[in-house]
Scaffold this active site. Structure first.
Site, PDB file in Angstrom:
ATOM      1  N   ARG A  36      14.658 -26.738  33.258  1.00 14.93           N
ATOM      2  CA  ARG A  36      16.045 -26.421  33.573  1.00 14.93           C
ATOM      3  C   ARG A  36      16.828 -27.728  33.734  1.00 14.93           C
ATOM      4  O   ARG A  36      16.246 -28.759  34.076  1.00 14.93           O
ATOM      5  CB  ARG A  36      16.053 -25.655  34.896  1.00 14.93           C
ATOM      6  CG  ARG A  36      17.196 -24.722  35.131  1.00 14.93           C
ATOM      7  CD  ARG A  36      17.101 -24.162  36.550  1.00 14.93           C
ATOM      8  NE  ARG A  36      16.135 -23.077  36.674  1.00 14.93           N
ATOM      9  CZ  ARG A  36      16.434 -21.798  36.501  1.00 14.93           C
ATOM     10  NH1 ARG A  36      17.640 -21.432  36.185  1.00 14.93           N
ATOM     11  NH2 ARG A  36      15.507 -20.872  36.656  1.00 14.93           N
ATOM     12  N   GLY A 179      15.000  -2.215  45.956  1.00 16.69           N
ATOM     13  CA  GLY A 179      14.277  -3.292  46.651  1.00 16.69           C
ATOM     14  C   GLY A 179      15.248  -4.326  47.178  1.00 16.69           C
ATOM     15  O   GLY A 179      16.441  -4.052  47.379  1.00 16.69           O
ATOM     16  N   VAL A 180      14.735  -5.529  47.389  1.00 17.82           N
ATOM     17  CA  VAL A 180      15.528  -6.561  48.056  1.00 17.82           C
ATOM     18  C   VAL A 180      16.736  -6.979  47.215  1.00 17.82           C
ATOM     19  O   VAL A 180      17.866  -7.032  47.707  1.00 17.82           O
ATOM     20  CB  VAL A 180      14.630  -7.793  48.340  1.00 17.82           C
ATOM     21  CG1 VAL A 180      15.364  -8.776  49.218  1.00 17.82           C
ATOM     22  CG2 VAL A 180      13.349  -7.354  49.007  1.00 17.82           C
ATOM     23  N   ILE A 181      16.517  -7.253  45.929  1.00 24.92           N
ATOM     24  CA  ILE A 181      17.622  -7.702  45.076  1.00 24.92           C
ATOM     25  C   ILE A 181      18.674  -6.607  44.964  1.00 24.92           C
ATOM     26  O   ILE A 181      19.874  -6.853  45.112  1.00 24.92           O
ATOM     27  CB  ILE A 181      17.103  -8.096  43.667  1.00 24.92           C
ATOM     28  CG1 ILE A 181      16.246  -9.366  43.778  1.00 24.92           C
ATOM     29  CG2 ILE A 181      18.263  -8.284  42.688  1.00 24.92           C
ATOM     30  CD1 ILE A 181      15.670  -9.860  42.460  1.00 24.92           C
ATOM     31  N   GLU A 200      16.201   4.725  42.744  1.00 23.90           N
ATOM     32  CA  GLU A 200      14.887   4.224  43.183  1.00 23.90           C
ATOM     33  C   GLU A 200      13.812   5.242  42.808  1.00 23.90           C
ATOM     34  O   GLU A 200      13.984   6.443  43.023  1.00 23.90           O
ATOM     35  CB  GLU A 200      14.921   3.967  44.694  1.00 23.90           C
ATOM     36  CG  GLU A 200      13.579   3.826  45.388  1.00 23.90           C
ATOM     37  CD  GLU A 200      12.725   2.673  44.867  1.00 23.90           C
ATOM     38  OE1 GLU A 200      13.237   1.555  44.680  1.00 23.90           O
ATOM     39  OE2 GLU A 200      11.515   2.891  44.632  1.00 23.90           O
ATOM     40  N   ALA A 267      16.618  -4.260  38.715  1.00 23.90           N
ATOM     41  CA  ALA A 267      15.945  -5.014  39.790  1.00 23.90           C
ATOM     42  C   ALA A 267      14.724  -4.236  40.254  1.00 23.90           C
ATOM     43  O   ALA A 267      14.655  -3.745  41.376  1.00 23.90           O
ATOM     44  CB  ALA A 267      16.914  -5.253  40.944  1.00 23.90           C
ATOM     45  N   GLY A 269      11.608  -5.481  40.304  1.00 21.93           N
ATOM     46  CA  GLY A 269      10.524  -6.388  40.652  1.00 21.93           C
ATOM     47  C   GLY A 269      10.526  -7.608  39.746  1.00 21.93           C
ATOM     48  O   GLY A 269      11.366  -7.724  38.845  1.00 21.93           O
ATOM     49  N   HIS A 442      21.300 -16.220  78.050  1.00 15.48           N
ATOM     50  CA  HIS A 442      22.213 -15.082  78.137  1.00 15.48           C
ATOM     51  C   HIS A 442      23.652 -15.578  77.968  1.00 15.48           C
ATOM     52  O   HIS A 442      24.011 -16.597  78.556  1.00 15.48           O
ATOM     53  CB  HIS A 442      22.076 -14.402  79.500  1.00 15.48           C
ATOM     54  CG  HIS A 442      23.046 -13.282  79.688  1.00 15.48           C
ATOM     55  ND1 HIS A 442      22.905 -12.074  79.037  1.00 15.48           N
ATOM     56  CD2 HIS A 442      24.189 -13.197  80.409  1.00 15.48           C
ATOM     57  CE1 HIS A 442      23.923 -11.290  79.372  1.00 15.48           C
ATOM     58  NE2 HIS A 442      24.720 -11.955  80.195  1.00 15.48           N
TER      59      HIS A 442
HETATM   60  P1  NAI Z   1      11.275  -5.355  44.850  1.00 17.28           P
HETATM   61  O1  NAI Z   1       9.828  -5.307  44.608  1.00 17.28           O
HETATM   62  O2  NAI Z   1      11.801  -5.787  46.175  1.00 17.28           O
HETATM   63  O3  NAI Z   1      11.903  -3.895  44.613  1.00 17.28           O
HETATM   64  C1  NAI Z   1      11.797  -3.239  43.405  1.00 17.28           C
HETATM   65  C2  NAI Z   1      12.095  -1.761  43.651  1.00 17.28           C
HETATM   66  O4  NAI Z   1      12.203  -1.117  42.393  1.00 17.28           O
HETATM   67  C3  NAI Z   1      11.027  -1.041  44.439  1.00 17.28           C
HETATM   68  O5  NAI Z   1      11.637  -0.304  45.453  1.00 17.28           O
HETATM   69  C4  NAI Z   1      10.355  -0.176  43.383  1.00 17.28           C
HETATM   70  O6  NAI Z   1       9.817   1.006  43.934  1.00 17.28           O
HETATM   71  C5  NAI Z   1      11.512   0.109  42.456  1.00 17.28           C
HETATM   72  N1  NAI Z   1      11.145   0.441  41.089  1.00 17.28           N
HETATM   73  C6  NAI Z   1      10.129  -0.051  40.336  1.00 17.28           C
HETATM   74  N2  NAI Z   1      10.157   0.494  39.092  1.00 17.28           N
HETATM   75  C7  NAI Z   1      11.215   1.325  39.062  1.00 17.28           C
HETATM   76  C8  NAI Z   1      11.776   2.169  38.062  1.00 17.28           C
HETATM   77  N3  NAI Z   1      11.263   2.222  36.828  1.00 17.28           N
HETATM   78  N4  NAI Z   1      12.883   2.882  38.368  1.00 17.28           N
HETATM   79  C9  NAI Z   1      13.421   2.809  39.622  1.00 17.28           C
HETATM   80  N5  NAI Z   1      12.920   2.046  40.602  1.00 17.28           N
HETATM   81  C10 NAI Z   1      11.838   1.296  40.326  1.00 17.28           C
HETATM   82  O7  NAI Z   1      11.882  -6.210  43.643  1.00 17.28           O
HETATM   83  P2  NAI Z   1      13.293  -6.901  43.433  1.00 17.28           P
HETATM   84  O8  NAI Z   1      14.305  -6.339  44.347  1.00 17.28           O
HETATM   85  O9  NAI Z   1      13.514  -6.861  41.971  1.00 17.28           O
HETATM   86  O10 NAI Z   1      12.996  -8.389  43.881  1.00 17.28           O
HETATM   87  C11 NAI Z   1      12.029  -9.170  43.177  1.00 17.28           C
HETATM   88  C12 NAI Z   1      11.305 -10.107  44.088  1.00 17.28           C
HETATM   89  O11 NAI Z   1      12.177 -11.098  44.570  1.00 17.28           O
HETATM   90  C13 NAI Z   1      10.700  -9.402  45.279  1.00 17.28           C
HETATM   91  O12 NAI Z   1       9.376  -9.815  45.411  1.00 17.28           O
HETATM   92  C14 NAI Z   1      11.525  -9.869  46.429  1.00 17.28           C
HETATM   93  O13 NAI Z   1      10.740 -10.000  47.611  1.00 17.28           O
HETATM   94  C15 NAI Z   1      12.051 -11.210  45.970  1.00 17.28           C
HETATM   95  N6  NAI Z   1      13.354 -11.433  46.576  1.00 17.28           N
HETATM   96  C16 NAI Z   1      13.414 -11.777  47.877  1.00 17.28           C
HETATM   97  C17 NAI Z   1      14.615 -11.920  48.522  1.00 17.28           C
HETATM   98  C18 NAI Z   1      14.633 -12.235  49.972  1.00 17.28           C
HETATM   99  O14 NAI Z   1      13.625 -12.688  50.486  1.00 17.28           O
HETATM  100  N7  NAI Z   1      15.733 -12.012  50.673  1.00 17.28           N
HETATM  101  C19 NAI Z   1      15.881 -11.748  47.810  1.00 17.28           C
HETATM  102  C20 NAI Z   1      15.707 -11.337  46.451  1.00 17.28           C
HETATM  103  C21 NAI Z   1      14.488 -11.204  45.867  1.00 17.28           C
END
Ligand code: NAI
Length: 463
Positions: A36, A179-181, A200, A267, A269, A442
Site C-alpha cells: 500500500r 456483525g461489528v462492521i 442477518e 459485511a 465477515g 465519584h
Molecule cells: P462479523 O463476523 O462481526 O459479522 C458478520 C455477520 O454476518 C455475522 O453476524 C454473521 O452471522 C452474518 N452473516 C454471515 N453470512 C451471512 C449471510 N450470507 N447473510 C447474512 N448474514 C450473514 O464480521 P464483520 O462485521 O464483517 O467484521 C469483520 C471482522 O472485522 C470481524 O472479525 C470484526 O471483529 C472485525 N471488526 C472489528 C471492529 C471492532 O473491533 N470494533 C470493527 C470492524 C470490524
C-alpha cells in the site's frame, strides 16, 4: 550480495508494524514489506481509524439534531457538510499513517515498498529484489468475505472500504451481516439521514457476544431507527441505474422477497489474505478455513516462517494482532513472549458502545463452570444521568468458588474504555472483591463497574 535482515515482516498493519518496531527495539535488524502507498494496513487506512472518525463526526451531528436540546442547547438549523466530514476523516488517517512512518524511521525499521513473495525459505522477493531473512513473519491480515450473487463494485455494492467513502447519504442502505462492521457503519449512515436495514442470517446480532447484551443492543439500535431482518439470507443482487434489488429468503428456506436499496454494504465477515505470497510453494500448512496454521508460539510448520494477526486463528482484532506482534518479536529476540487470550477485549463502537472481555455466560454454562453474576445499570449512576446517557448495564462474571473474575459484558456510554479495568483484573487474576474494594472516583461512569463487582456478592450500594 542481497541485503539481509534478522526479521522481514510482511504487512504493515497493527500486527506487522508493531512486531517490526518491537523487534527493532530489541536490537534486531528489521524490514517491513508493505505494498500500500501508506503504512498502517486496513486498520489505519480503511478500517478502525477512518470508521472511528466518521462515528465521532456522525454522533456530533446526531447530538446536534436530537440530543443537545435536552441540555438547553438550541440550534436554528443543523446542516450536514459531508464533503467536510470526509475530508476531516482523510486528515485523521493521514496523520496516523505518517505517525507509523515516523516510528519506522525512529526505530530504524526499513520499509520495503511493494508486494512480498517468499521465493525460498529465508528469501523474500520485493519489487524485483531478493532479500535474505533469518525469520519471515506473515502479517498480511484479512479481506472482506465475498457472497455469491452479490458482486462488490465499491459504488452500489460496497464493503467497509466503500462504505467509508460514500459521496452522498444513501436513501436506503441495506447491510448484509449484523456483525461489528454492519452495526458501526450502519449507525454512521443512519445518523447522517439514511434509512438502514440490516439483514442477518442468524436469529441474533453479533454472534459470539453475550446473549443478553446482543438482545439489548438490538433493542437500543432499533429505538434509534435501525431496522433488522433476522433469520434471512440474501441470494442475489440485481443492479440498475436507480439502485440494487436484493433477493432475500428466510434462512430456513421459503418464499423469496425483494428488497430495494440505494447502496448495499456487504459485511459478512473477513477471510485471511494469503494470495500471492508463495506460501504453498514454500510448503506452509494452512488450516481448514484457509488460515496460516501456527503453534502456540506463532511458528508455522516451516522453520523460520512465522505468522500473526488476522491471517492466523483467533479474533480478527487489531489489538490481538498487536499483542501477537510484540510476543513474537520477543520470542525471536530470545525472550518469552506470550499472549493471554482470556484477557483480550472486544468493543463495538456504536453509541451506546458494547464491550466484552473473557468468557460469556453461554461459554461458562457450556463448560460447566459454576459462576456468579453481578449486574448494575447506568440508570443508577449519577454521571450517566448527568450526561443523559443511561442505556445499558455492566455485568461481571466471577467463579462461584474462588470469586476470580472470568468475564465482563457491557453496553453503555464509553464502555469501550471501561472494559480496560476488567481486562487488567483478568490479567492480574483479580477477584470481583478486588475490583469492588478498589476506590473509584465519584462521579464517574467507572463506578458502574465497581457496583457490578459489588453486585457479584449481592451488595451493590446504589440500587
Ligand atoms: P462479523 O463476523 O462481526 O459479522 C458478520 C455477520 O454476518 C455475522 O453476524 C454473521 O452471522 C452474518 N452473516 C454471515 N453470512 C451471512 C449471510 N450470507 N447473510 C447474512 N448474514 C450473514 O464480521 P464483520 O462485521 O464483517 O467484521 C469483520 C471482522 O472485522 C470481524 O472479525 C470484526 O471483529 C472485525 N471488526 C472489528 C471492529 C471492532 O473491533 N470494533 C470493527 C470492524 C470490524
Amino acid at each position: 550480495m542481497p541485503e539481509s535482515f534478522d526479521v522481514i515482516v510482511i504487512g504493515a498493519g497493527p500486527g506487522g508494524y508493531v512486531c517490526a518496531i518491537r523487534a527493532a527495539q530489541l536490537g534486531l535488524k528489521v524490514a517491513c514489506v508493505e505494498k500500500r502507498a501508506t503504512l498502517g494496513g486496513t486498520c489505519l487506512n480503511v478500517g478502525c481509524i477512518p470508521s472511528k472518525a466518521l462515528l465521532q463526526s456522525s454522533e456530533h451531528f446526531e447530538e446536534a439534531r436530537h440530543k443537545l436540546a435536552d441540555h438547553g442547547v438550541l440550534f436554528d438549523g443543523v446542516k450536514l457538510d459531508l464533503a467536510k466530514m470526509q475530508a476531516r476523516k482523510g486528515e485523521v488517517v493521514a496523520a496516523n499513517v505518517k505517525g507509523v512512518e515516523f516510528l519506522f524511521k525512529k526505530n530504524k525499521v526499513t520499509w520495503l515498498k511493494g508486494a512480498a513473495r517468499i521465493v525460498a525459505p529465508g528469501k523474500v522477493e520485493v519489487a524485483g529484489e531478493t532479500y535474505d531473512a533469518k525469520n519471515v513473519v506473515i502479517a498480511t491480515g484479512s479481506e472482506s468475505t465475498p457472497l455469491r450473487g452479490v458482486e462488490v463494485d465499491e459504488t452500489q455494492v460496497v464493503t467497509s472500504t466503500g462504505a467509508l467513502e460514500l459521496p452522498a447519504v444513501p436513501g436506503h442502505l441495506v447491510v448484509i451481516g449484523g456483525g461489528v462492521i454492519g452495526l458501526e457503519l450502519g449507525s454512521v449512515w443512519r445518523r447522517l439521514g439514511a434509512e438502514v436495514t440490516v439483514i442477518e442470517y442468524l436469529d441474533r446480532l453479533v454472534p459470539g457476544m453475550d446473549n443478553e447484551i446482543a438482545k439489548l443492543l438490538e433493542r437500543t439500535l432499533g429505538k434509534q431507527g435501525l431496522r433488522f431482518k433476522l433469520k434471512s439470507k440474501v441470494t442475489g443482487a440485481t443492479k440498475s441505474a436507480d439502485g440494487v434489488t436484493l433477493t432475500v429468503e428466510p434462512a430456513a428456506g421459503g418464499a423469496a422477497e425483494e428488497v430495494k436499496a440505494d447502496v448495499v454494504l456487504l459485511a459478512i465477515g473477513r477471510r485471511p489474505h494469503t494470495e500471492g505470497l508463495g506460501l504453498a510453494e514454500a510448503g506452509v500448512e494452512m488450516d481448514e478455513r484457509g488460515r496460516v496454521k501456527t503453534d502456540a508460539h506463532f511458528a508455522t510448520n516451516v522453520p523460520g516462517i512465522w505468522a500473526i494477526g488476522d491471517v492466523i486463528a483467533g479474533a480478527m482484532l487489531a489489538h490481538k494482532a498487536e499483542d501477537e506482534g510484540v510476543a513474537l518479536a520477543e520470542i525471536l529476540a530470545g525472550q518469552k513472549g506470550h499472549v493471554n487470550y482470556a484477557a483480550i477485549p472486544g468493543v463495538i463502537y456504536t453509541w451506546p458502545e458494547v464491550a466484552s472481555v473473557g468468557a460469556t455466560e453461554e461459554e461458562l454454562k457450556a463448560a460447566g463452570v459454576a459462576y456468579k453474576s453481578g449486574k448494575f445499570p447506568f440508570t443508577a449512576n449519577g454521571r450517566a444521568r448527568a450526561m443523559g446517557d443511561m442505556d445499558g448495564f455492566v455485568k461481571i462474571l466471577a467463579d462461584a468458588k474462588t470469586d476470580r473474575v472470568l468475564g465482563a459484558h457491557m453496553l453503555g456510554p464509553d464502555v469501550g474504555t471501561l472494559i480496560a479495568e476488567i481486562s487488567l483484573a483478568i490479567e492480574f487474576g483479580a477477584s470481583a472483591e478486588d475490583v469492588a474494594r478498589t476506590c473509584h472516583a465519584h462521579p464517574t461512569l467507572n463506578e458502574v463497574v465497581k457496583e457490578a463487582a459489588l453486585a457479584v456478592d449481592g451488595r451493590a450500594l446504589h440500587i
